[in-house]
Each structure stands twice: as structure tokens, then as C-alpha cells.
Design a protein around this motif. Structure first.
Motif, PDB file in Angstrom:
ATOM      1  N   GLU A   1       0.821  -1.207   0.000  1.00 30.58           N
ATOM      2  CA  GLU A   1       0.000   0.000   0.000  1.00 30.58           C
ATOM      3  C   GLU A   1       0.863   1.268   0.000  1.00 30.58           C
ATOM      4  O   GLU A   1       0.598   2.218  -0.753  1.00 30.58           O
ATOM      5  CB  GLU A   1      -0.930   0.007   1.224  1.00 30.58           C
ATOM      6  CG  GLU A   1      -2.002  -1.049   1.198  1.00 30.58           C
ATOM      7  CD  GLU A   1      -1.574  -2.426   1.727  1.00 30.58           C
ATOM      8  OE1 GLU A   1      -2.455  -3.277   1.924  1.00 30.58           O
ATOM      9  OE2 GLU A   1      -0.360  -2.661   1.936  1.00 30.58           O
TER      10      GLU A   1
ATOM     11  N   VAL B   1      -2.200  -5.011  -4.896  1.00 33.49           N
ATOM     12  CA  VAL B   1      -2.827  -3.799  -4.375  1.00 33.49           C
ATOM     13  C   VAL B   1      -2.805  -2.787  -5.512  1.00 33.49           C
ATOM     14  O   VAL B   1      -1.797  -2.652  -6.205  1.00 33.49           O
ATOM     15  CB  VAL B   1      -2.081  -3.249  -3.140  1.00 33.49           C
ATOM     16  CG1 VAL B   1      -2.636  -1.892  -2.744  1.00 33.49           C
ATOM     17  CG2 VAL B   1      -2.167  -4.225  -1.983  1.00 33.49           C
TER      18      VAL B   1
ATOM     19  N   LEU C   1      -4.421   1.252  -6.985  1.00 32.38           N
ATOM     20  CA  LEU C   1      -5.058   2.529  -6.692  1.00 32.38           C
ATOM     21  C   LEU C   1      -5.100   3.342  -7.972  1.00 32.38           C
ATOM     22  O   LEU C   1      -4.149   3.302  -8.772  1.00 32.38           O
ATOM     23  CB  LEU C   1      -4.274   3.302  -5.630  1.00 32.38           C
ATOM     24  CG  LEU C   1      -4.782   4.688  -5.261  1.00 32.38           C
ATOM     25  CD1 LEU C   1      -6.152   4.598  -4.580  1.00 32.38           C
ATOM     26  CD2 LEU C   1      -3.793   5.401  -4.354  1.00 32.38           C
TER      27      LEU C   1
END
Length: 108
Positions: free
Chosen positions: A65, A102, A104
Motif C-alpha cells: 500500500e 494492491v 489505486l
């Protein structure tokens, strides 16, 4: 215009487990960058790839992250014409039978 950097793989230190802090492991990066292409003003995808690998190896992130957040910030600050970035980091060998990732997406 959109640039896709797909299945970019290399080994680096990433993770919180003791073994992950000692032995580099394979990561796979997928990145989608959108920008306004005007007057032959382009984003050099080779430089983006170099930046990603350099930052991953230099920082030896503990959490995926944090790596995603930091890389998006570095890419945007280096290439100001970007209007959106989607970044996905995968660790294909950390868990048997699956790939852990992960991702984004940030719009500017």
C-alpha cells in the motif's frame, strides 16, 4: 492519450515478513497513465519504468500500500501533464495458489 505499462517484473525487497526483508522477491507492476497529448508533448514510458524500478529497489517498502502511494506521487511529480494514474503492484509468489495485488487510481 493513455500509456499502459503491463507486466513489468523485477525482484526487490518488499514485505513485512522476516524472509521478505532478507530475500528479494518478484513483483509485477501494471501502470495506466492518462495525459493530454498536445503539440507532441509526450510522456516517456521508458523513464516511467525506470523511476518505478529505482524507487521500489531504493525504498524496500514494507507494505504494498505504501509503495503504491509513494510511486503514484513520484510519477505525478515527475510528469506534470498526467491527468490520471492507475498503479497495481502484485506479489505472485507470496501465497501459494494465488497472486496478491494492491491497486489505486488517482485522478488529477
Amino acid at each position: 492519450m493513455t500509456i499502459y505499462i503491463e507486466d513489468f517484473s523485477f525482484e526487490t525487497i518488499i514485505g513485512i515478513l522476516e524472509e521478505e526483508r532478507k530475500v528479494p522477491q518478484k513483483v509485477i507492476i501494471n501502470c495506466e497513465i492518462t495525459y493530454d497529448y498536445k503539440n507532441e508533448n509526450f510522456i516517456n514510458y521508458a523513464l516511467v519504468s525506470e523511476l518505478i524500478e529505482k524507487e521500489m529497489k531504493k525504498n524496500k517498502f514494507e507494505l504494498i500500500e505504501n509503495a503504491v502511494l509513494e510511486l503514484i506521487s513520484k510519477i505525478k511529480s515527475s510528469f506534470i501533464d498526467i491527468t490520471s494514474i492507475k498503479l497495481k503492484i502484485s506479489k505472485p509468489k507470496i501465497i501459494d495458489k494465488c497472486v496478491v495485488s494492491v491497486a489505486l487510481k488517482k485522478n488529477y
